[in-house]
Write a protein that holds these residues in place. Structure first.
Motif, PDB file in Angstrom:
ATOM      1  N   CYS A 130      43.936  38.768  67.970  1.00 50.79           N
ATOM      2  CA  CYS A 130      44.876  38.832  68.904  1.00 50.79           C
ATOM      3  C   CYS A 130      45.942  38.402  69.724  1.00 50.79           C
ATOM      4  O   CYS A 130      46.519  36.893  68.392  1.00 50.79           O
ATOM      5  CB  CYS A 130      44.150  37.559  69.653  1.00 50.79           C
ATOM      6  SG  CYS A 130      44.581  37.234  71.633  1.00 50.79           S
ATOM      7  N   GLU A 131      48.081  39.121  70.274  1.00 47.25           N
ATOM      8  CA  GLU A 131      48.508  38.670  70.020  1.00 47.25           C
ATOM      9  C   GLU A 131      49.250  37.279  70.101  1.00 47.25           C
ATOM     10  O   GLU A 131      49.849  36.812  70.140  1.00 47.25           O
ATOM     11  CB  GLU A 131      50.135  39.684  70.026  1.00 47.25           C
ATOM     12  CG  GLU A 131      49.442  40.597  68.545  1.00 47.25           C
ATOM     13  CD  GLU A 131      50.123  40.798  67.490  1.00 47.25           C
ATOM     14  OE1 GLU A 131      50.913  39.922  67.821  1.00 47.25           O
ATOM     15  OE2 GLU A 131      49.249  41.967  66.520  1.00 47.25           O
TER      16      GLU A 131
ATOM     17  N   TYR B 151      39.429  39.081  67.150  1.00 50.26           N
ATOM     18  CA  TYR B 151      38.953  39.826  68.455  1.00 50.26           C
ATOM     19  C   TYR B 151      39.817  40.762  68.802  1.00 50.26           C
ATOM     20  O   TYR B 151      40.975  40.177  69.000  1.00 50.26           O
ATOM     21  CB  TYR B 151      38.663  38.658  70.062  1.00 50.26           C
ATOM     22  CG  TYR B 151      39.589  38.018  69.591  1.00 50.26           C
ATOM     23  CD1 TYR B 151      39.807  37.411  70.567  1.00 50.26           C
ATOM     24  CD2 TYR B 151      39.347  36.381  68.915  1.00 50.26           C
ATOM     25  CE1 TYR B 151      40.684  36.703  71.517  1.00 50.26           C
ATOM     26  CE2 TYR B 151      40.143  35.905  69.275  1.00 50.26           C
ATOM     27  CZ  TYR B 151      40.613  35.571  70.012  1.00 50.26           C
ATOM     28  OH  TYR B 151      41.719  34.800  71.168  1.00 50.26           O
ATOM     29  N   ASN B 152      40.287  41.355  69.564  1.00 56.04           N
ATOM     30  CA  ASN B 152      41.259  42.410  69.904  1.00 56.04           C
ATOM     31  C   ASN B 152      42.076  41.761  71.266  1.00 56.04           C
ATOM     32  O   ASN B 152      40.910  40.258  72.451  1.00 56.04           O
ATOM     33  CB  ASN B 152      40.935  43.655  70.877  1.00 56.04           C
ATOM     34  CG  ASN B 152      40.745  44.754  69.525  1.00 56.04           C
ATOM     35  OD1 ASN B 152      41.388  44.290  68.127  1.00 56.04           O
ATOM     36  ND2 ASN B 152      39.547  45.705  69.543  1.00 56.04           N
TER      37      ASN B 152
ATOM     38  N   GLN C 190      41.175  27.175  59.615  1.00 55.27           N
ATOM     39  CA  GLN C 190      40.331  26.490  60.249  1.00 55.27           C
ATOM     40  C   GLN C 190      39.874  27.277  61.214  1.00 55.27           C
ATOM     41  O   GLN C 190      38.640  27.472  62.268  1.00 55.27           O
ATOM     42  CB  GLN C 190      40.598  25.307  61.412  1.00 55.27           C
ATOM     43  CG  GLN C 190      41.074  23.965  60.457  1.00 55.27           C
ATOM     44  CD  GLN C 190      41.391  22.812  60.941  1.00 55.27           C
ATOM     45  OE1 GLN C 190      41.612  22.809  62.732  1.00 55.27           O
ATOM     46  NE2 GLN C 190      41.822  22.123  60.711  1.00 55.27           N
ATOM     47  N   SER C 191      39.733  28.708  60.619  1.00 56.29           N
ATOM     48  CA  SER C 191      39.228  29.823  61.789  1.00 56.29           C
ATOM     49  C   SER C 191      37.617  29.892  61.848  1.00 56.29           C
ATOM     50  O   SER C 191      37.689  30.731  60.374  1.00 56.29           O
ATOM     51  CB  SER C 191      40.123  31.101  62.033  1.00 56.29           C
ATOM     52  OG  SER C 191      39.408  32.031  63.325  1.00 56.29           O
ATOM     53  N   TRP C 192      36.647  30.924  62.396  1.00 56.14           N
ATOM     54  CA  TRP C 192      35.673  30.449  62.431  1.00 56.14           C
ATOM     55  C   TRP C 192      35.207  32.188  61.861  1.00 56.14           C
ATOM     56  O   TRP C 192      34.755  32.996  61.813  1.00 56.14           O
ATOM     57  CB  TRP C 192      34.433  30.016  63.216  1.00 56.14           C
ATOM     58  CG  TRP C 192      35.245  30.232  64.351  1.00 56.14           C
ATOM     59  CD1 TRP C 192      35.458  29.453  65.304  1.00 56.14           C
ATOM     60  CD2 TRP C 192      34.463  31.375  65.123  1.00 56.14           C
ATOM     61  NE1 TRP C 192      35.621  30.057  66.498  1.00 56.14           N
ATOM     62  CE2 TRP C 192      34.192  31.609  66.322  1.00 56.14           C
ATOM     63  CE3 TRP C 192      33.542  32.823  65.265  1.00 56.14           C
ATOM     64  CZ2 TRP C 192      34.474  32.430  67.016  1.00 56.14           C
ATOM     65  CZ3 TRP C 192      32.794  33.525  65.901  1.00 56.14           C
ATOM     66  CH2 TRP C 192      33.647  33.613  67.046  1.00 56.14           C
ATOM     67  N   ARG C 193      36.267  32.964  62.269  1.00 54.33           N
ATOM     68  CA  ARG C 193      36.463  34.375  62.819  1.00 54.33           C
ATOM     69  C   ARG C 193      36.837  34.954  61.133  1.00 54.33           C
ATOM     70  O   ARG C 193      37.897  34.318  60.802  1.00 54.33           O
ATOM     71  CB  ARG C 193      37.266  34.914  64.186  1.00 54.33           C
ATOM     72  CG  ARG C 193      36.694  34.250  65.018  1.00 54.33           C
ATOM     73  CD  ARG C 193      37.280  35.043  66.582  1.00 54.33           C
ATOM     74  NE  ARG C 193      37.926  33.743  67.506  1.00 54.33           N
ATOM     75  CZ  ARG C 193      37.900  33.198  68.041  1.00 54.33           C
ATOM     76  NH1 ARG C 193      39.129  32.769  67.113  1.00 54.33           N
ATOM     77  NH2 ARG C 193      37.656  32.925  69.180  1.00 54.33           N
TER      78      ARG C 193
END
Length: 240
Positions: A25-26, A33-34, A15-18
């Protein structure tokens, strides 16, 4: 730190749009994204710093520094006058001033009798309490607020996300103590929702206080009848 941190919910797989797998991102265990750019993590670190949880990681300038200091909100300016909006009737209105005055004289006795009768009744007061403020139901009402502007309390201020400019009425700035000499001459053609066209008289910068923040806001001044003293558009919202 275990449960001392408000850990975010992990993303639902698929479901992530990225789609940028090179950045990760930990904190969220997500991609795109960082971690250095994660606003949620920044807010969580700030909260932990305010509680003193990360004092051993903060810089020490020669003495103990356990808390992070933040800028205090601006002090509300002193109010010297209140600006209300008084809208006159149309020239074509059936009720003229003379007719209204005559009707008020005729019904003066009735109103006095009614006032005495109601004052002894147990009618509930028309007021708003905390339950009304925290009402969670969605609504589509216009957002009309009262703001402190140039040491004046200005009422009937419309917050309009559809407006690309901040507008203030000529009558309003005159009531605030300004005049046309205080305007920076700048004529801009404004087009309303229904296509009507109006030209601005100029620009004026007025300090506008809201929510602990005092901003120098640029307004276009227009001359004409209006239900509102000020219309705050996207420039003010973005500035805030």
């Amino acid at each position: 730190m275990g449960q001392g941190v408000r850990w975010p919910r992990p993303p639902v797989e698929g479901q992530s749009w990225r789609n940028d797998s090179k950045k990760k991102c930990e904190f969220h265990h997500d991609i795109g994204y960082n971690m250095e750019d994660c606003y949620t993590l920044c807010r969580e670190i700030r909260r932990l710093c305010e509680q003193g949880e990360l004092s051993h990681l903060l810089p020490r300038g020669g003495k103990q520094q356990d808390k992070v200091s933040y800028a205090k909100p601006a002090t509300p300016p002193t109010c010297t006058k209140i600006i209300n909006a008084i809208i006159g009737g149309l020239d074509l209105s059936i009720l003229t001033y003379s007719a209204t005055k005559r009707r008020a004289t005729e019904t003066k006795g009735d109103r006095l009798e009614t006032s005495c009768r109601v004052s002894h009744s147990n009618l509930p007061a028309v007021a708003f309490d905390e339950e009304d403020i925290h009402d969670s139901q969605e609504h589509h009402d216009a957002l009309i607020i009262t703001l402190s502007m140039a040491n004046c309390t200005v009422r009937k201020v419309l917050v309009d996300t559809g407006s690309s400019v901040n507008l203030i009425m000529l009558k309003t700035i005159e009531n605030m103590g300004f005049n046309e000499k205080d305007l920076q001459k700048k004529t801009i053609q404004l087009v309303g929702f229904s296509g009507e066209i109006a030209n601005s008289l100029g620009e004026i910068v007025i300090s506008t206080y809201a929510g602990g923040i005092n901003k120098q806001v640029r307004y276009l001044v227009i001359d004409g009848p209006s239900t509102y003293n000020v219309i705050l558009g996207r420039p003010w919202l973005n500035l805030m």
